[in-house]
Design a protein around this motif. Structure first.
Motif, PDB file in Angstrom:
ATOM      1  N   TYR A 168       6.722 -10.162   2.397  1.00 48.25           N
ATOM      2  CA  TYR A 168       5.801  -9.779   1.321  1.00 48.25           C
ATOM      3  C   TYR A 168       6.391  -8.604   0.526  1.00 48.25           C
ATOM      4  O   TYR A 168       6.466  -8.654  -0.703  1.00 48.25           O
ATOM      5  CB  TYR A 168       4.438  -9.391   1.904  1.00 48.25           C
ATOM      6  CG  TYR A 168       3.520  -8.722   0.909  1.00 48.25           C
ATOM      7  CD1 TYR A 168       2.723  -9.475   0.052  1.00 48.25           C
ATOM      8  CD2 TYR A 168       3.459  -7.336   0.815  1.00 48.25           C
ATOM      9  CE1 TYR A 168       1.885  -8.853  -0.875  1.00 48.25           C
ATOM     10  CE2 TYR A 168       2.635  -6.706  -0.101  1.00 48.25           C
ATOM     11  CZ  TYR A 168       1.852  -7.476  -0.949  1.00 48.25           C
ATOM     12  OH  TYR A 168       1.042  -6.854  -1.877  1.00 48.25           O
ATOM     13  N   ARG A 172       7.768  -8.645  -3.411  1.00 48.06           N
ATOM     14  CA  ARG A 172       7.130  -7.737  -4.371  1.00 48.06           C
ATOM     15  C   ARG A 172       8.174  -6.824  -5.022  1.00 48.06           C
ATOM     16  O   ARG A 172       8.141  -6.579  -6.230  1.00 48.06           O
ATOM     17  CB  ARG A 172       6.067  -6.909  -3.643  1.00 48.06           C
ATOM     18  CG  ARG A 172       5.236  -6.030  -4.557  1.00 48.06           C
ATOM     19  CD  ARG A 172       4.028  -5.478  -3.817  1.00 48.06           C
ATOM     20  NE  ARG A 172       3.456  -4.347  -4.535  1.00 48.06           N
ATOM     21  CZ  ARG A 172       2.390  -3.688  -4.149  1.00 48.06           C
ATOM     22  NH1 ARG A 172       1.756  -4.039  -3.037  1.00 48.06           N
ATOM     23  NH2 ARG A 172       1.943  -2.654  -4.834  1.00 48.06           N
ATOM     24  N   ASN A 176       9.280  -6.710  -8.955  1.00 46.10           N
ATOM     25  CA  ASN A 176       9.215  -5.447  -9.702  1.00 46.10           C
ATOM     26  C   ASN A 176      10.566  -5.085 -10.312  1.00 46.10           C
ATOM     27  O   ASN A 176      10.625  -4.446 -11.373  1.00 46.10           O
ATOM     28  CB  ASN A 176       8.735  -4.324  -8.784  1.00 46.10           C
ATOM     29  CG  ASN A 176       7.232  -4.333  -8.586  1.00 46.10           C
ATOM     30  OD1 ASN A 176       6.485  -4.720  -9.488  1.00 46.10           O
ATOM     31  ND2 ASN A 176       6.776  -3.917  -7.412  1.00 46.10           N
ATOM     32  N   GLU A 200       4.144 -15.652   2.359  1.00 41.71           N
ATOM     33  CA  GLU A 200       4.318 -14.195   2.284  1.00 41.71           C
ATOM     34  C   GLU A 200       5.084 -13.807   1.007  1.00 41.71           C
ATOM     35  O   GLU A 200       4.726 -12.842   0.329  1.00 41.71           O
ATOM     36  CB  GLU A 200       5.080 -13.709   3.513  1.00 41.71           C
ATOM     37  CG  GLU A 200       4.325 -13.936   4.810  1.00 41.71           C
ATOM     38  CD  GLU A 200       3.730 -12.662   5.351  1.00 41.71           C
ATOM     39  OE1 GLU A 200       4.488 -11.715   5.604  1.00 41.71           O
ATOM     40  OE2 GLU A 200       2.496 -12.610   5.500  1.00 41.71           O
ATOM     41  N   SER A 203       2.896 -14.300  -2.034  1.00 39.33           N
ATOM     42  CA  SER A 203       1.901 -13.233  -2.151  1.00 39.33           C
ATOM     43  C   SER A 203       2.512 -11.966  -2.738  1.00 39.33           C
ATOM     44  O   SER A 203       1.900 -11.289  -3.576  1.00 39.33           O
ATOM     45  CB  SER A 203       1.293 -12.911  -0.779  1.00 39.33           C
ATOM     46  OG  SER A 203       0.532 -13.984  -0.303  1.00 39.33           O
ATOM     47  N   GLY A 204       3.730 -11.635  -2.298  1.00 38.87           N
ATOM     48  CA  GLY A 204       4.408 -10.455  -2.829  1.00 38.87           C
ATOM     49  C   GLY A 204       4.678 -10.582  -4.322  1.00 38.87           C
ATOM     50  O   GLY A 204       4.479  -9.634  -5.090  1.00 38.87           O
ATOM     51  N   TYR A 205       5.117 -11.762  -4.738  1.00 44.88           N
ATOM     52  CA  TYR A 205       5.363 -12.040  -6.164  1.00 44.88           C
ATOM     53  C   TYR A 205       4.063 -11.933  -6.965  1.00 44.88           C
ATOM     54  O   TYR A 205       4.013 -11.255  -8.004  1.00 44.88           O
ATOM     55  CB  TYR A 205       5.976 -13.436  -6.300  1.00 44.88           C
ATOM     56  CG  TYR A 205       5.778 -14.097  -7.654  1.00 44.88           C
ATOM     57  CD1 TYR A 205       6.618 -13.804  -8.731  1.00 44.88           C
ATOM     58  CD2 TYR A 205       4.751 -15.035  -7.849  1.00 44.88           C
ATOM     59  CE1 TYR A 205       6.436 -14.413  -9.963  1.00 44.88           C
ATOM     60  CE2 TYR A 205       4.567 -15.647  -9.069  1.00 44.88           C
ATOM     61  CZ  TYR A 205       5.410 -15.330 -10.131  1.00 44.88           C
ATOM     62  OH  TYR A 205       5.221 -15.926 -11.355  1.00 44.88           O
ATOM     63  N   CYS A 206       3.006 -12.576  -6.473  1.00 42.06           N
ATOM     64  CA  CYS A 206       1.728 -12.579  -7.202  1.00 42.06           C
ATOM     65  C   CYS A 206       1.165 -11.168  -7.352  1.00 42.06           C
ATOM     66  O   CYS A 206       0.702 -10.780  -8.434  1.00 42.06           O
ATOM     67  CB  CYS A 206       0.713 -13.470  -6.489  1.00 42.06           C
ATOM     68  SG  CYS A 206       1.071 -15.246  -6.604  1.00 42.06           S
ATOM     69  N   ASP A 207       1.211 -10.384  -6.285  1.00 41.45           N
ATOM     70  CA  ASP A 207       0.658  -9.032  -6.345  1.00 41.45           C
ATOM     71  C   ASP A 207       1.464  -8.133  -7.280  1.00 41.45           C
ATOM     72  O   ASP A 207       0.896  -7.285  -7.983  1.00 41.45           O
ATOM     73  CB  ASP A 207       0.594  -8.419  -4.939  1.00 41.45           C
ATOM     74  CG  ASP A 207      -0.560  -8.980  -4.128  1.00 41.45           C
ATOM     75  OD1 ASP A 207      -1.345  -9.783  -4.679  1.00 41.45           O
ATOM     76  OD2 ASP A 207      -0.681  -8.623  -2.940  1.00 41.45           O
ATOM     77  N   ALA A 208       2.784  -8.309  -7.293  1.00 40.01           N
ATOM     78  CA  ALA A 208       3.616  -7.514  -8.206  1.00 40.01           C
ATOM     79  C   ALA A 208       3.246  -7.817  -9.657  1.00 40.01           C
ATOM     80  O   ALA A 208       3.141  -6.897 -10.490  1.00 40.01           O
ATOM     81  CB  ALA A 208       5.094  -7.802  -7.963  1.00 40.01           C
ATOM     82  N   LYS A 210       0.308  -9.062 -10.800  1.00 40.85           N
ATOM     83  CA  LYS A 210      -1.054  -8.596 -11.083  1.00 40.85           C
ATOM     84  C   LYS A 210      -1.110  -7.087 -11.240  1.00 40.85           C
ATOM     85  O   LYS A 210      -1.729  -6.562 -12.172  1.00 40.85           O
ATOM     86  CB  LYS A 210      -1.998  -9.029  -9.949  1.00 40.85           C
ATOM     87  CG  LYS A 210      -2.242 -10.526  -9.870  1.00 40.85           C
ATOM     88  CD  LYS A 210      -3.058 -10.857  -8.618  1.00 40.85           C
ATOM     89  CE  LYS A 210      -3.207 -12.357  -8.420  1.00 40.85           C
ATOM     90  NZ  LYS A 210      -3.884 -12.672  -7.129  1.00 40.85           N
ATOM     91  N   LEU A 211      -0.444  -6.355 -10.327  1.00 43.82           N
ATOM     92  CA  LEU A 211      -0.495  -4.896 -10.356  1.00 43.82           C
ATOM     93  C   LEU A 211       0.253  -4.307 -11.550  1.00 43.82           C
ATOM     94  O   LEU A 211       0.036  -3.157 -11.924  1.00 43.82           O
ATOM     95  CB  LEU A 211       0.068  -4.326  -9.047  1.00 43.82           C
ATOM     96  CG  LEU A 211      -0.803  -4.589  -7.809  1.00 43.82           C
ATOM     97  CD1 LEU A 211      -0.053  -4.249  -6.541  1.00 43.82           C
ATOM     98  CD2 LEU A 211      -2.104  -3.788  -7.897  1.00 43.82           C
TER      99      LEU A 211
END
Length: 342
Positions: A168, A172, A176, A200, A203-208, A210-211
């Motif tokens: 994850y 991410r 980034n 995993e 999820s890391g890609y998606c959260d990066a 979104k954030l």
């Protein structure tokens, strides 16, 4: 008549039981005594009868290796020979043999594992993958058989010993990396969705995304097997989009090699038009054209540590679960080194 264990003991000035403990690499014997006894064994040409010893100890001195699919398909991805090289290195030092599961379907692989366990062909098992609702894990837990998972468990985390990377966090971080370079249209190409490593990294890609306040375009997310053809299929999909991505996070080097090949066929320049970063840092990443940026997950160490964990479980009969996280590092090469997205 051949050299016996008593001959070795007499020459070394120790008891026959000490020689036996040296052969089994017992922690009760000092390294100095082990070196002395092993030197005398070599000088006298003594070779322990492993089969007799194992029969007496009710052990096979063998570890089972379970692949995620048929061996013929799995070995198309160099990740597996490399992780097995790590397993083999430690197994050899600990005097264990290896037995690899065979089977073309999930049912056949489960049948092979059942034969390993019920036939006492192996003392412990290393699973080289983690997937949802895996009947093999359920079977091994039910049998209370020693095993170690390479990857994070989908469930029963408190009961399973495993070794993994922070997949994850790595995904991410690489996403980034693209965002800092000015990319906004970033795609993710993963392996099969039922593997935890894919989930995993996704999820890391998606959260990066979104954030960072960037839109998450479902059209930019593509899944298939961890094979060369998957990378080619992903480019066929992504480059047909009305607004294709300028950067791609690939979940595996082999997928990424397929991506680079297809981009070259389309006349797309890497990294000027499309940048690529992937995972595993195989030798092929250094040899690719252009050279491929990749996350080094220390594959050899994954296999090495997994073997230590399973042997520890076998020898100690410790049922408490453990987890080891192997560090990663991002290796940037030509495929992602442009200063700013074009």
């Amino acid at each position: 008549m051949g050299v016996t264990i008593n001959d070795v003991a007499k020459a070394a000035g120790v008891a026959p039981s000490t020689v036996s403990r040296v052969i089994s690499d017992s922690s009760l014997i000092s390294d100095r005594t082990k070196r002395k006894v092993k030197r005398i064994m070599e000088d006298l040409g003594y070779h322990p009868n492993i089969n007799a010893r194992n029969l007496a100890n009710q052990t096979s001195q063998t570890l089972g290796i379970v692949m995620p699919s048929s061996a013929s398909k799995s070995f198309q991805n160099p990740f597996f020979p490399e992780v097995i090289r790590g397993i083999s290195s430690t197994a050899h030092m600990k005097d264990y043999s290896l037995l690899i599961s065979t089977g073309e379907t999930e049912e056949q692989i489960l049948e092979a594992v059942e034969k390993m366990v019920m036939g006492k062909r192996v003392d412990g098992i290393i699973l080289l993958y983690s997937r949802e609702n895996d009947p093999i894990i359920q079977y091994l837990l039910k049998q209370e058989f020693p095993f170690v998972l390479v990857g994070k468990p989908y469930q029963h985390v408190e009961r399973i010993t495993y070794i993994d990377n922070d997949n994850y966090g790595a995904a991410r971080e690489v996403t980034n990396t693209f965002i800092r370079k000015g990319h906004q249209k970033i795609a993710f190409v993963g392996g099969s969705r039922d593997f935890l490593v894919t989930q995993e990294r996704l999820s890391g890609y998606c959260d990066a995304m979104k954030l960072s306040g960037l839109p998450l375009n479902e059209g930019y997310i593509f899944h298939d097997d961890f094979l060369l053809e998957s990378g080619k299929a992903s480019i066929d999909h992504l480059m047909r989009l009305e607004d294709p991505p300028t950067a791609i996070v690939a979940a595996d080097d082999i997928i990424a090699l397929g991506i680079l090949s297809s981009l070259a066929d389309l006349g797309k320049q890497v990294p000027e038009q499309v940048s690529v970063i992937s995972f595993n840092n195989l030798v092929l990443a250094e040899l690719a054209t252009p050279r491929l940026s990749s996350v080094d997950v220390n594959i050899f160490q994954l296999g090495n540590e997994a073997t230590k964990l399973v042997i520890d479980r076998i020898q100690s009969n410790d049922t408490h679960s453990k987890s080891v996280i192997v560090p990663y590092r991002i290796v940037e090469r030509q495929s992602s080194l442009e200063e700013q997205a074009k």
